[in-house]
Design a protein around this motif. Structure first.
Motif, short mmCIF file in Angstrom:
data_model
loop_
_atom_site.label_atom_id
_atom_site.label_comp_id
_atom_site.label_asym_id
_atom_site.label_seq_id
_atom_site.Cartn_x
_atom_site.Cartn_y
_atom_site.Cartn_z
N VAL A 353 6.04 -2.27 20.89
CA VAL A 353 4.71 -1.84 20.43
C VAL A 353 4.18 -2.88 19.43
O VAL A 353 4.87 -3.21 18.46
N HIS A 354 2.99 -3.36 19.67
CA HIS A 354 2.42 -4.32 18.73
C HIS A 354 2.12 -3.60 17.41
O HIS A 354 1.65 -2.45 17.43
N PRO A 355 2.38 -4.25 16.28
CA PRO A 355 2.14 -3.59 14.98
C PRO A 355 0.73 -3.01 14.85
O PRO A 355 0.54 -1.97 14.23
N HIS A 356 -0.25 -3.67 15.45
CA HIS A 356 -1.61 -3.12 15.34
C HIS A 356 -1.73 -1.77 16.04
O HIS A 356 -2.44 -0.88 15.60
N ASP A 357 -1.00 -1.65 17.15
CA ASP A 357 -1.01 -0.36 17.85
C ASP A 357 -0.26 0.69 17.02
O ASP A 357 -0.67 1.86 17.00
#
Ligand code: PMP
Length: 417
Positions: A353-357
């Protein structure tokens, strides 16, 4: 494993619920959920006591400082100087004139770069920084190095995010002129052994600037005990207003330095032939200072001192420990920054999971965390991650909010499963 059920919440060391009543913003709901504010390392919230102080100043005390004999100007000046006095005591500076009001940590570091660096650092000289530094304690020195032909030397860190002190000591040579190091890492939470680092530098005649942006809000800072030459921090991370911060400097260093900004108030006399500069701290406070913000910051340090910095540190450590134990047991969650001595910052990644997500989904649950490189790209490069999610605690956070964070991360994992 459902860790939030298997791990017992520690008994509170601190009545955070009573404290929370002071913070109007903490009553907000975000996306229909109670706000869980865990972005304190970026900026903390303001208690009613500080808001009231700002209102009282603006409604009954405001005028420009230092220039007039009329009553309001005298009141504004004495309240502004009273705030300086509070800040002096907050960090145990020897003298009031060692406290310079700036617009924040970045401004304070730039002041030292221009005032000290441009005067005393030259071609071939070396400046020691660390891998952990915030961009605001890298870029100004890089600008100076480019201008002067000086060189930056960088202290490496181990996999836990702790500075390698042997390597630090090896970086010193006859060209070392300056050390800049953060007290606490905003990206990882590492508390650096600055007392020892300062003593080592001083034994070689090298002055040290401490970036205290992430330390002053969370622990007792005693600049005389640390013996640092400079210490910088921002008001907005310390329950105070934005646009204000301080630079502490030892009087003998400040006296030797050249001014950073020219203008009104920083002079004793001006002719077109020559200007005589004012005494410290005014030599470094050109123009109308942020009067209201300084008075607000004074109220903020009164508020924090009323709670007690040791009590604040103890509560935040309990939050950090509770969150860390739970996160360590979560498959697919990696904590970035596992130093033995840490302050209330928890950076992490979630596999796949991308940190922004992560940040976006947590926000849907009302949970505010920061995602990104945290203005510390060299730290991200060292840990080979593009970004992290970062939960950062303040004394008004609760164990229940830690539970909400952990539950929120589980929800994120389910969405991406
Ligand atoms: N240094 C550190 C360690 C920080 O965390 C920050 C803010 N993120 C700064 C410097 C810069 O502070 P400001 O933006 O208030 O100048």
């Amino acid at each position: 494993m459902n860790t939030s059920q298997t791990i017992l919440r520690p008994a509170p060391v601190f009545d955070a619920q009573r404290i929370r009543a002071d913070f109007p913003i903490l009553k907000l709901e975000i996306n229909g959920k109670p706000l869980v504010y865990l972005d304190n390392a970026a900026s903390s919230q303001m208690p009613q006591q500080v808001i009231d102080r700002l209102v009282r100043y603006q409604t009954t005390q405001h005028a420009n400082v230092n220039r007039a004999v009329h009553t309001l100007s005298e009141i504004a000046t004495s309240e502004f100087e009273a705030a300086r006095h509070k800040l002096q005591h907050f960090i145990n500076a020897r003298e009031e004139r060692e406290v310079i009001f700036t617009s924040g940590t970045t401004d304070s570091i730039n002041l030292v770069m221009h005032g000290y660096g441009r005067k005393f650092i030259g071609a071939g000289d070396e400046i020691i920084l660390t891998t952990l530094e915030h961009h605001s304690n890298i870029v100004p020195w890089q600008m100076l190095a480019e201008e002067k032909g000086a060189k930056l030397r960088v202290v490496p860190v181990n996999d836990a995010g702790e500075l390698l002190i042997d390597e630090y000591e090896k970086l010193f040579n006859e060209r070392t002129r300056f050390v800049g190091v953060m007290h606490v890492s905003n990206a990882l939470g590492t508390i650096n052994p600055i007392r020892q680092m300062i003593a080592f530098a001083h034994a070689r005649g090298v002055p040290v600037l401490i970036d205290g942006a992430q330390a002053a809000p969370h622990m007792q800072v005693d600049v005389q005990d640390l013996d640092c030459d400079f210490y910088a921090f921002s008001g907005h991370k310390l329950c105070g207003p934005t646009g204000i911060g301080i630079l502490y400097g030892k009087a003998e260093q400040l006296e030797r330095m050249q001014p950073f900004k020219g203008g009104g108030d920083m002079i004793l006399s001006v002719t077109f032939e020559k200007t005589i500069y004012n005494t410290i701290p005014y030599k470094f406070e050109a123009g109308t200072p942020p009067i209201a913000a300084a008075i607000g910051l004074g109220a903020a340090v009164d508020y924090l001192s009323g709670i007690g910095m040791d009590a604040i540190a103890a509560h935040e450590h309990a939050l950090l420990d509770y969150a860390t134990v739970q996160m360590k047991q979560m498959p697919g969650v990696r904590i970035i920054g596992t130093a033995r001595h840490k302050s209330a910052v928890l950076s992490f990644t979630v596999d796949g999971v991308h940190p922004h997500d992560v940040g976006t989904l947590l926000n849907q649950e009302g949970i505010a965390v920061r995602t990104g490189h945290h203005c510390a790209q060299p730290v991200m490069q060292r840990f080979r991650v593009p970004a992290t999610s970062r939960a950062s605690f303040a004394f008004y956070n609760t164990m229940a909010e830690v539970d909400a964070l952990i539950a929120g991360i589980r929800t994120v994992q389910k969405v991406f499963a």
